[in-house]
Design a protein around this motif. Structure first.
Motif, short mmCIF file in Angstrom:
data_model
loop_
_atom_site.label_atom_id
_atom_site.label_comp_id
_atom_site.label_asym_id
_atom_site.label_seq_id
_atom_site.Cartn_x
_atom_site.Cartn_y
_atom_site.Cartn_z
N ASN A 87 6.82 1.11 -16.21
CA ASN A 87 6.33 2.34 -15.60
C ASN A 87 4.82 2.27 -15.54
O ASN A 87 4.18 1.98 -16.54
N TRP A 89 0.95 3.98 -14.45
CA TRP A 89 0.28 5.28 -14.34
C TRP A 89 0.18 5.61 -12.86
O TRP A 89 -0.31 4.78 -12.07
N PRO A 90 0.63 6.83 -12.48
CA PRO A 90 0.75 7.14 -11.06
C PRO A 90 -0.55 6.95 -10.28
O PRO A 90 -0.53 6.52 -9.15
N ASN A 91 -1.69 7.26 -10.90
CA ASN A 91 -2.90 7.18 -10.09
C ASN A 91 -3.81 6.00 -10.42
O ASN A 91 -4.99 6.01 -10.08
N LEU A 92 -3.27 4.99 -11.07
CA LEU A 92 -4.02 3.75 -11.22
C LEU A 92 -3.43 2.72 -10.26
O LEU A 92 -2.22 2.69 -10.06
N ARG B 292 -9.59 8.57 -17.80
CA ARG B 292 -9.09 8.42 -16.45
C ARG B 292 -7.88 9.34 -16.24
O ARG B 292 -7.72 9.95 -15.19
N LEU B 293 -7.01 9.43 -17.25
CA LEU B 293 -5.79 10.21 -17.09
C LEU B 293 -6.04 11.71 -17.18
O LEU B 293 -5.32 12.50 -16.60
N ARG B 367 0.43 15.17 -23.67
CA ARG B 367 0.38 13.97 -22.85
C ARG B 367 0.78 12.75 -23.67
O ARG B 367 1.37 11.80 -23.16
N GLU B 371 3.51 10.23 -22.27
CA GLU B 371 3.19 8.81 -22.10
C GLU B 371 4.20 7.96 -22.87
O GLU B 371 4.62 6.91 -22.42
N ALA B 374 7.70 8.17 -21.14
CA ALA B 374 7.69 7.50 -19.84
C ALA B 374 7.51 5.99 -20.01
O ALA B 374 7.36 5.28 -19.03
N LEU B 375 7.52 5.53 -21.25
CA LEU B 375 7.39 4.10 -21.56
C LEU B 375 6.04 3.53 -21.12
O LEU B 375 5.92 2.35 -20.84
N ARG B 376 5.04 4.40 -21.06
CA ARG B 376 3.73 3.88 -20.73
C ARG B 376 2.89 3.59 -21.97
O ARG B 376 1.87 2.91 -21.90
#
Ligand SMILES: Nc1ncnc2c1ncn2[C@@H]1O[C@H](COP(=O)(O)OP(=O)(O)OP(=O)(O)O)[C@@H](O)[C@H]1O
Ligand SMILES: [Mg+2]
Lengths: 304, 532
Positions: A87, A89-92, B292-293, B367, B371, B374-376
């Motif tokens: 998955n 990051w949507p905006n990277l 960034r996030l 968050r 994160e 969402a497996l990030r």
């Protein structure tokens, strides 16, 4: 020979599910090791323990000579991991993710990065949410393969790749092997495992049920034989390793343990062979035997 | 009709998924309304006390901008419930909107919808089912509230007007969410946008209500929450006003379906643009990634907080316009003159701003969990990043982000109140101080999320529940005559009331120390647990 990964007697349960039940696994430095097993067998769980993301309940785990739970961050600089579900990051963008993961691992081979992007035909300017499943997988693969590390841990890295990309992946792993990197490759794609792996381990219900080279494992399967003989066959039924024998006049059909093939052939040729069809064991058969639930795991003891 | 195929199945699925959540929400609202009515009615048994209380409230700009005006100062029902009119409508609106996003965009984003449908769902089925679930929830909520209010002894027509105006707010924002979930790409963004519309609606009615000379009262009519107030439950029961939100809902549904059609044609509302092929030099640490996030949402919140601050400061400078009646003038003198009452207003508003800023802190800390699920988090933690570093990156964003927000609001209110009172040099530092003292309580609430994340990650959204409890304690603790120890549980109650009030260091230090301890414990437990 040293071992990149040594796991012994590993147990891990999630509540009442025993995901790992005394798992033993050894991956020798420099080999490509296939890790196979049916869905839910515990492959991903093992890998997560190896990465220090999960803590085993019991057993010993050593990764690159360290303890993955206590020295996680330090060890992780020497390995790269591609998860089964990637998955982003949507905006990277994909390119940003590749750079970020590489830098967090301690550096990226710039030339290799560009080359891999080209070979995998990946557009690095797309945003995470707009990649297809296969392309997300490629982002993680490029990030891992472009990192300068000793060990690659890949959890079903080709799920979602098209056949062309699958081929590129095989070439890449082949190159990694040339460079003496160690690879632990979990996969459901048998041809991939057959093409790439030096040794494989088959896991079922949280235990490793087979380990060895493909040749070792082939040895455990049966060859099917159909023969037309000059005279009537005799003495076949008494031979060890013969199964499902079916004799009709001079025609014989049977299944033979590959290890016992020689004796059976002698016996057949004693009666004079007029025609012979022998089907070599396929890898599929080997795996299906282990994957199917109610198959008794009879050859297990023979290997280990 | 094919466009709606599968709606029924989706409704059943949604009701099954939410079979616990929805009843809990309904019970909380019904109990709060009935309990609050009963408690206040006992307080105002004497009609004169009732009128006095109503007059005092209408003379207080803080209360009017926060809760709205009381239209009939002798109406027992209205005086008992006015704190729940606009504020309750806001919360029911939040519920109505969240339910729609939950069953449209979240489902679509997670891919569950795709899995489920396998091609047999009509294109409007998801939206239709979400609206049915959300609409039915708020209508049942409204009707049960009406019944419970009747049960508390209030009149039938007023009680139904009250319950239905709550439901109407829920319907309006279900419509808003129907549109936002088509426009944005993520559930987070859809919820965020809905919340912004809710906030704007609340502020618009605050502007209209606190118009001292009536010249800007019409602004209330721009707000769905204003419509709910204008139903005037227990003070005329103008049920016809309910038509306005119904028309609003119909228009929004039409807009949402039009958007769905355009999306299907592939016209795509928000065309994703390509981005940089290489990461900036600075994107090389977990902290840089966290920035960034979070930066987009922090910028949006920051802008909203600046506006809020400017608005609050501006209303504060009109405070003396409220003071018209003799009894009110007398009261103002008792409270320390115009400056005293202005300060009291600003202090109350800063408390509200602090509550809002906590919402940012909570969602920023949450968050962490999203994160992780969402497996990030996993691929990051499989690099040289340690767990502590990763956790710290998001916790810092939450703590510093709330700090920035609250100071921006303080600055805005200082500038606008100072400009109109003509003492900017004094007002700006006072308001900055008044906003800064809110931080320890905000941090403590954020820290509760952090420790939940470490100890019981599955329960981490309980952070919102705790926040809700603190909010209710603050708003209704005294009305309900809760024991003091319970009132003391809310960190917000310990924040010094500035400007104007007494400042004592002890509670500020205590709150900060507890927050720090919770965060440290959160780190320690996160290092020990499984990821995933
Ligand atoms: N977070 C979790 N909570 C509870 N049970 C889990 C969790 N993760 C895995 N399991 C269970 O542990 C067992 C092993 O799962 P694991 O993901 O390791 O299998 P796998 O071999 O990787 O399977 P697949 O081939 O499908 O990827 C399964 O029974 C699974 O249901
Ligand atoms: Mg797996």
């Amino acid at each position: 020979m040293t071992s990149a990964i040594v796991v012994s007697g590993l147990h891990k349960s999630y509540g009442s599910t025993h995901a790992l039940d005394g798992l033993d696994l050894e991956v020798t430095t420099g080999e490509v090791h296939g890790f196979l097993g049916p869905n839910g067998a515990g492959k991903s769980t093992t890998i997560r323990v190896l990465l220090g993301l999960l803590r085993g309940d019991a057993g010993d785990v050593s990764l690159l000579g360290g303890d993955p739970w206590h020295d996680a961050a330090k060890l992780h600089r020497r390995l790269a991991y591609v998860p089964g579900d990637v998955n982003l990051w949507p905006n990277l963008t994909g390119g940003e993710v590749i750079d970020l993961l590489g830098r967090l691992r301690g550096g990226l081979d710039e030339k290799k990065r560009d080359e891999l992007l080209r070979r995998f035909d990946l557009d690095p300017t797309k945003k995470g949410r707009t990649y297809s499943k296969g392309n997300r997988q490629k982002v993680a693969l490029v990030a891992a393969l472009a990192s300068d590390v000793e060990l690659l841990i890949l959890d079903e890295p080709t799920s979602g790749l098209d056949p062309l990309m699958e081929e590129v992946f095989r070439q890449c792993i082949e190159e990694e092997r040339q460079r003496d990197r160690t690879v632990l490759l979990s996969s459901h794609i048998l041809s991939e495992v057959e093409a790439l792996c030096d040794r494989i381990s088959i896991i079922r219900r949280g235990k490793v049920v087979e380990t060895g080279t493909l040749a070792d494992l082939r040895h455990l399967t049966r060859t099917s034989i159909q023969a037309e003989l000059a005279g009537s066959p005799n003495g076949l039924a008494e031979l060890p390793g013969i199964h499902d024998l079916d004799v009709q006049g001079n025609r014989v059909r049977c299944e033979v343990d590959t290890a016992k093939l020689d004796a059976v052939m002698r016996q057949l040729s004693a009666s004079g062979i007029k025609s012979l069809v022998a089907q070599p064991p396929t890898l599929e058969e080997l795996f299906l035997r282990h994957y199917e639930d109610d198959v008794p795991a009879e050859p297990e003891a023979a290997v280990r | 009709m094919n466009d709606f195929v599968g709606t029924g199945a989706l409704v059943r699925l949604a009701l099954r998924r939410d079979r616990i959540l929805i009843p809990i929400w309904i019970v909380v609202f019904v109990m709060t309304a009935a309990g609050s009515a009963k408690a206040t009615m006992d307080l105002y048994a004497d009609p004169k006390a009732l009128v006095d209380a109503a007059r005092t409230s209408n003379a207080s700009p803080a209360l009017v901008s926060l809760y709205g005006r009381i239209f009939d100062e002798s109406s027992l029902g209205e005086v008992s419930l006015f704190k729940l009119t606009a504020f309750g409508a806001l919360l029911v609106g939040l519920l109505g909107g969240m339910l729609v996003v939950r069953h449209t965009r979240s489902e679509e984003e997670s891919g569950r919808l795709e899995l489920l449908s396998a091609g047999v769902l009509g294109r409007y089925a998801a939206l239709a089912s979400a609206l049915i679930v959300s609409g039915a929830t708020v209508i049942v909520l409204g009707l049960l509230t009406a019944l419970s209010l009747m049960g508390s002894g209030l009149d039938t027509k007023g009680s139904f007007a009250f319950g239905l105006m709550w439901a109407a707010a829920g319907l309006s924002f279900a419509g808003v969410a129907a549109v936002t979930s088509q426009v944005t790409e993520s559930a987070r963004a859809a919820n965020g946008l809905t919340a912004v519309v809710l906030g704007v609606a609340y502020v618009l009615r605050a502007i209209g209500d606190s118009s001292a000379d009536g010249s800007t009262q019409w602004v209330s009519w721009l707000s769905p929450i204003g419509w709910s107030q204008q139903v005037r439950a227990y003070a005329g029961d103008r049920l016809a006003v309910l038509l306005v939100p119904l028309v609003f809902l119909a228009v929004l549904i039409a807009a949402a379906t039009a958007l769905i059609r355009r999306r299907d044609l592939g016209a795509g509302l928000v065309r994703p643009r390509p981005g940089p092929p290489r990461a900036a030099k600075s994107l090389r640490s977990p902290l840089a990634l966290a920035w960034r996030l979070h930066r987009g949402s922090l910028l949006a919140w920051g802008f909203a907080f600046l506006l809020l601050g400017l608005l609050v400061g501006n209303i504060a400078s009109n405070v003396d316009g409220f003071v018209t009646s003799d009894s009110a003038k007398e009261m103002v003198q008792k409270l320390g003159g115009v400056e005293g009452i202005t300060d009291a207003f600003l202090a109350t508003e800063m408390g509200m701003v602090g509550l809002l800023a906590s919402a940012f802190g909570i969602q920023a800390a949450l968050r962490l969990r999203s994160e992780e699920t969402a497996l990030r988090a996993e691929p990051l933690l499989a690099t040289g990043v340690s767990r502590a570093q990763w956790l710290a990156s998001h916790v810092l964003m939450a703590l510093l982000g709330t700090g920035v927000l609250i100071l921006v609001a303080g600055l805005g209110s200082g500038i606008s109140s100072g400009a109109s009172l003509g003492n900017m040099g004094r007002q700006v530092p006072r308001m900055l101080a008044a906003s800064a003292v809110q931080l320890p309580a905000i941090w403590l609430v954020t820290a509760l999320v952090v420790i939940l994340f470490g100890l019981a990650p599955k329960l981490v959204t309980g952070g919102w529940a705790l926040y809700g409890v603190f909010l209710l304690i603050g708003q209704f603790g005294e009305i309900f005559n809760l024991p003091q120890w319970m009132i003391n549980l809310s960190p917000y109650g310990h924040t010094p009331r500035l400007p104007g009030g007494d400042f004592s260091v002890a509670p500020v230090l205590w709150l900060t120390a507890i927050a720090a301890a919770l965060i440290v414990a959160g780190f320690a437990s996160f290092r020990r647990r499984d990821i995933g």
